[in-house]
Design a protein around this motif. Sequence first.
Motif, PDB file in Angstrom:
ATOM      1  N   GLN A 152       0.811  -1.219   0.000  1.00 21.43           N
ATOM      2  CA  GLN A 152       0.000   0.000   0.000  1.00 21.43           C
ATOM      3  C   GLN A 152       0.845   1.270   0.000  1.00 21.43           C
ATOM      4  OE1 GLN A 152      -3.510  -0.053  -0.226  1.00 21.43           O
ATOM      5  NE2 GLN A 152      -3.022   2.054  -0.792  1.00 21.43           N
ATOM      6  N   LYS A 153       2.001   1.219   0.637  1.00 18.95           N
ATOM      7  CA  LYS A 153       2.829   2.418   0.717  1.00 18.95           C
ATOM      8  C   LYS A 153       3.297   2.881  -0.662  1.00 18.95           C
ATOM      9  CE  LYS A 153       7.240  -0.007   1.488  1.00 18.95           C
ATOM     10  NZ  LYS A 153       8.393  -0.185   2.405  1.00 18.95           N
ATOM     11  N   ASP A 167       1.228   5.805  -1.825  1.00 21.52           N
ATOM     12  CA  ASP A 167       1.174   7.030  -1.010  1.00 21.52           C
ATOM     13  C   ASP A 167       1.479   8.259  -1.862  1.00 21.52           C
ATOM     14  OD1 ASP A 167       0.618   5.519   1.196  1.00 21.52           O
ATOM     15  OD2 ASP A 167       2.645   5.606   2.036  1.00 21.52           O
TER      16      ASP A 167
END
Length: 474
Positions: free
Chosen positions: A400-401, A404
């Motif tokens: 998921q990062k 970002d």
Amino acid sequence: MQLNKKVDQFKGLVILPFLESGNAFLSKLEFPSAQVSNALFSGKKDSQFLLEKPDEGQVFLFLGLGKEPDYKSIQNSFRRITAKQENLFQEDVLLVISKDFNEQVLEAAVSGLLLGTYRLGHFKTAEKAPKDWDKVKMGVSSSLSEAEKIVEKAEKIAAAQIQTFKMVDLPPNTATPQYLADWAKEAGKSHGMTVKIYDRKKAEKEQLHAFLAVAQGSQREPQFIILEYRPKNAQKHVGLVGKGVTFDTGGLNIKTQGMVHMKCDMGGAATVLGAMQLIADLDIPVQVTAIVPCVENAIDKRAYLPSDVIQSHSGKTIEIIDTDAEGRLILADALSYMIKNYQPEHIVDFATLTGSAVGTFGYECAALFSKNEVLIQKLMESGDAVGERLWPLPMWDIYQKEMDSEIADIKNFHGKPFAGAITAAKFLECFTGGHASWAHVDIAGTAFGDSEFAKTKHGTAFGVHLLLKFMENL
């Protein structure tokens, strides 16, 4: 097709399938004069033997299925006949399914014969008219107790898949967002489904901002299609979402190769629409809501820009890194809208989303993403049963990062040459509100491709039959 058990006096083409075994011919007592030695024909996979009895007005086509054929193999064996040997099909045809075969063989055989009648030449002008298959009377002889129901089901499966073929194969100046919306309206009338269509103005009122951002570079009106199938006594509610980019230039991040095939970028929409026709046609006792966001990703002075920050239906802001990562934007709004307004127990989306999925699995398998192990197993089993394979890739939160953004809640592309399909799925996950039973299926490699049935790439209807099996097994 009609069930016809009177085979002794039949005149015309008789299709006799066989497994590869020494005793396969013992069940063919109906045609004692049409015997072939093992040396000439043994039932080997993809083998054929033609035998004509002109005095009796009969032509026998012996078809080899091999030793342990699976569903897709059987279907393709029969599809090959109508696709490549249409001259054999005159007025009367009889398919004989012996007691050696089960219901799956009958279903695959009938659907395969019908699929083989489909042709890509929708706009061809020719001196000779294409074959009129409506004049061919196809009958089936089978001792199976449910033969009539199986044949009817096979016909409906083939009809839905052929509609899906056509939607993907039609050129983008025909299969526009409006075309798909009109198709959905007609399907709704024919099969008892409620249909709602949001054009640009209605989509603005519904705050479908990401959907509209992708559409704003095209003169073609976007269409946000919602179909509701509501059978009586339904115990389950499933939501389906299909990506409907009717043509994808890539936007201002314009594609540098393969753009000629980008009419297929609505393959997910076609799958969901075809599946909805089939589910309603068969009266499957499952409540189904489908959302199909349809846009054209084109370029003009209004097109959205790389580095834009846009809104979304969910309220999350999105930084645009790449305008060619547009499918996930329209899916984000569709998923968010589905969950907010319909709350289905299970949600499955289909999308021709990433080249990364093709790089991983090629053209034989679609990429599956979910955190729900039960849902993963049901989808994989459903696909395996009909030759539409899925395989899961990880949905670990560590990925998921990669999505970002410094300026917005999330970015639409991580900009790196790895884990493209996974990070796309992680992007979509952010718009599901933590739904407990959601799956994303990336069909970029399976919705459109090469096969023996055409000289160019074409639609496959991947996912239509899989979704039927899934609904049946809930």
